[in-house]
Design a protein around this motif. Structure first.
Motif, PDB file in Angstrom:
ATOM      1  N   LEU A 250       0.903  -1.090   0.012  1.00 34.70           N
ATOM      2  CA  LEU A 250      -0.024  -0.028   0.090  1.00 34.70           C
ATOM      3  C   LEU A 250       0.967   1.248   0.133  1.00 34.70           C
ATOM      4  O   LEU A 250       0.687   2.234  -0.632  1.00 34.70           O
ATOM      5  CB  LEU A 250      -0.849  -0.016   1.117  1.00 34.70           C
ATOM      6  CG  LEU A 250      -1.796   1.320   1.288  1.00 34.70           C
ATOM      7  CD1 LEU A 250      -2.784   1.423   0.020  1.00 34.70           C
ATOM      8  CD2 LEU A 250      -2.472   1.052   2.530  1.00 34.70           C
ATOM      9  N   ASP A 251       1.912   1.204   0.875  1.00 35.51           N
ATOM     10  CA  ASP A 251       2.915   2.272   0.882  1.00 35.51           C
ATOM     11  C   ASP A 251       3.564   2.536  -0.458  1.00 35.51           C
ATOM     12  O   ASP A 251       3.884   3.871  -0.850  1.00 35.51           O
ATOM     13  CB  ASP A 251       3.857   2.436   1.983  1.00 35.51           C
ATOM     14  CG  ASP A 251       3.415   2.468   3.213  1.00 35.51           C
ATOM     15  OD1 ASP A 251       2.169   2.949   3.529  1.00 35.51           O
ATOM     16  OD2 ASP A 251       3.831   1.900   4.408  1.00 35.51           O
TER      17      ASP A 251
ATOM     18  N   ALA B 223      -0.261   6.876   2.411  1.00 30.87           N
ATOM     19  CA  ALA B 223      -1.280   5.957   2.331  1.00 30.87           C
ATOM     20  C   ALA B 223      -2.538   6.250   2.898  1.00 30.87           C
ATOM     21  O   ALA B 223      -2.466   7.162   3.823  1.00 30.87           O
ATOM     22  CB  ALA B 223      -0.780   4.695   2.986  1.00 30.87           C
TER      23      ALA B 223
END
Length: 175
Positions: A95-96, A106
């Motif tokens: 996600l980052d 994020a």
């Protein structure tokens, strides 16, 4: 509450990894997004092992994937401030990585399902029973949408009061 799962170019132990698909699921279904490789990821690793596992070729994600910023925006809109849970400790990294490619932080945190199990004091017998039922309900694995739906099924079986709330319903969307 939603379950999330990422598929990636390879596992980090095989090199520098980037996300290629993300799935988000509630009790009623799942959505998934193919992620177009970002120029910042040029030269990052891709393994035949990962491709064989998820069945997505580099050519397919280049052709059918959406840009990182589009995926991140749609994902954040779908989450809508709800709690997001994963069964892998590496999902926050992906996600980052997606967010960095989109040029921002994020938009939400990802909790590990073990945290929820500790909060809810779930025992091994309950977990085993939920996993067996989820395996029957979601036999297809290693695609982001189906893996997120599997985890959402486990959570719904363990915590119907939380996972079964109307706020966690996700319309099913084709890949």
């Amino acid at each position: 509450m939603f379950a999330i799962d990422f598929e990636a170019s390879c596992l980090p132990r095989h090199g520098r990894s980037f996300p290629i698909e993300v799935g988000l699921a509630g009790v009623d279904g799942a959505r998934s997004w193919l992620i177009q490789p970002h120029p910042d990821w040029t030269g990052w690793d891709w393994t035949a092992e990962a491709e064989a596992l998820h069945g997505l070729s580099l050519a397919r994600i280049e052709r059918d994937g959406l840009p990182a910023h589009v995926v991140l925006d749609q994902l954040a809109d779908a989450v809508g401030g709800r709690r997001v849970v994963a069964d892998s400790l590496i999902d926050p990294y992906w996600l980052d990585t997606l967010a960095a490619a989109a040029g921002r932080a994020a938009p939400f945190a990802i909790d590990h399902v073990a945290t929820l199990m500790d909060e809810r004091q779930v025992d091994e017998a309950q977990i085993s029973a939920a996993v067996r039922l989820a395996d029957q309900r979601c036999p297809t694995r290693h695609r982001a949408g189906s893996d997120a739906l599997w985890l959402a099924s486990v959570m719904a079986l363990l915590w119907p009061d939380v996972a079964g709330s109307r706020s966690a319903r996700m319309p099913l969307m084709s890949r």
